[in-house]
Design an enzyme around this catalytic site. Structure first.
Site, mmCIF file in Angstrom:
data_model
loop_
_atom_site.group_PDB
_atom_site.id
_atom_site.type_symbol
_atom_site.label_atom_id
_atom_site.label_comp_id
_atom_site.label_asym_id
_atom_site.label_seq_id
_atom_site.Cartn_x
_atom_site.Cartn_y
_atom_site.Cartn_z
ATOM 1 N NE ARG A 1 -3.802 -0.006 2.077
ATOM 2 C CZ ARG A 1 -4.586 0.472 3.022
ATOM 3 N NH1 ARG A 1 -4.593 -0.071 4.214
ATOM 4 N NH2 ARG A 1 -5.377 1.499 2.778
ATOM 5 C CB CYS A 2 4.152 1.961 1.285
ATOM 6 S SG CYS A 2 5.488 3.156 1.332
ATOM 7 C CB SER A 3 3.724 5.448 -3.371
ATOM 8 O OG SER A 3 4.255 6.427 -2.503
#
Length: 115
Positions: free
Chosen positions: A9-11
Site C-alpha cells: 500500500r506504500c508508494s
C-alpha cells in the site's frame, strides 16, 4: 540473497520493488504486516541498518503517539523492538536487507546502495 520488507500500500515500497525487478535482482518479499518479524529478526535488522533505533520507526503513525513514543527523549533498540512487536506498521519502509547489511529505502533509490 536480498530481502525486501514491503508494504504494497506504500508508494515508496512499490517503487523499491520495481527498482529491484528492473535490476533483475533475485529477492524475497517480506510482507511484514502479514507476517510480523520476531524480536530476534528485528534486533538483527537494527544491527545491519546501523542507524539509531528511532530511525526505523514511522513517527507520523498514530500508534507512535498512542504507545507514548513521542514522549521519550531517546528511543533505544529494546523500546523500538517492543513497539514494532506491538505495532508492525511502525516499521519504516521499504527496507532492503542482505546477509550482512540493510538500508532504509527513503528515498527508494537508496536501495541501490546494496545492489
Amino acid at each position: 540473497m536480498y530481502r525486501l520488507y514491503h508494504n504494497p500500500r506504500c508508494s515508496k515500497s512499490r517503487t523499491a520493488l520495481a527498482l529491484l525487478e528492473e535490476a533483475g535482482t533475485s529477492f524475497t518479499v517480506i510482507r511484514y504486516l502479514d507476517e510480523p518479524p520476531s524480536a530476534s529478526t528485528l534486533q538483527a535488522l537494527l544491527a545491519k541498518l546501523g542507524v539509531p533505533a528511532a530511525d526505523v520507526l514511522r513517527h507520523n503513525e498514530p500508534a507512535f503517539r498512542s504507545l507514548g513514543l513521542d514522549q521519550l527523549a531517546e528511543i533505544d533498540a529494546e523500546t523500538a523492538i517492543q513497539a514494532l512487536l506491538k505495532e508492525p506498521k511502525l516499521l519504516q519502509r521499504p527496507i532492503l536487507e542482505t546477509d550482512d547489511r540493510a538500508v532504509i529505502g527513503r528515498p527508494p533509490e537508496q536501495i541501490r546502495t546494496l545492489l
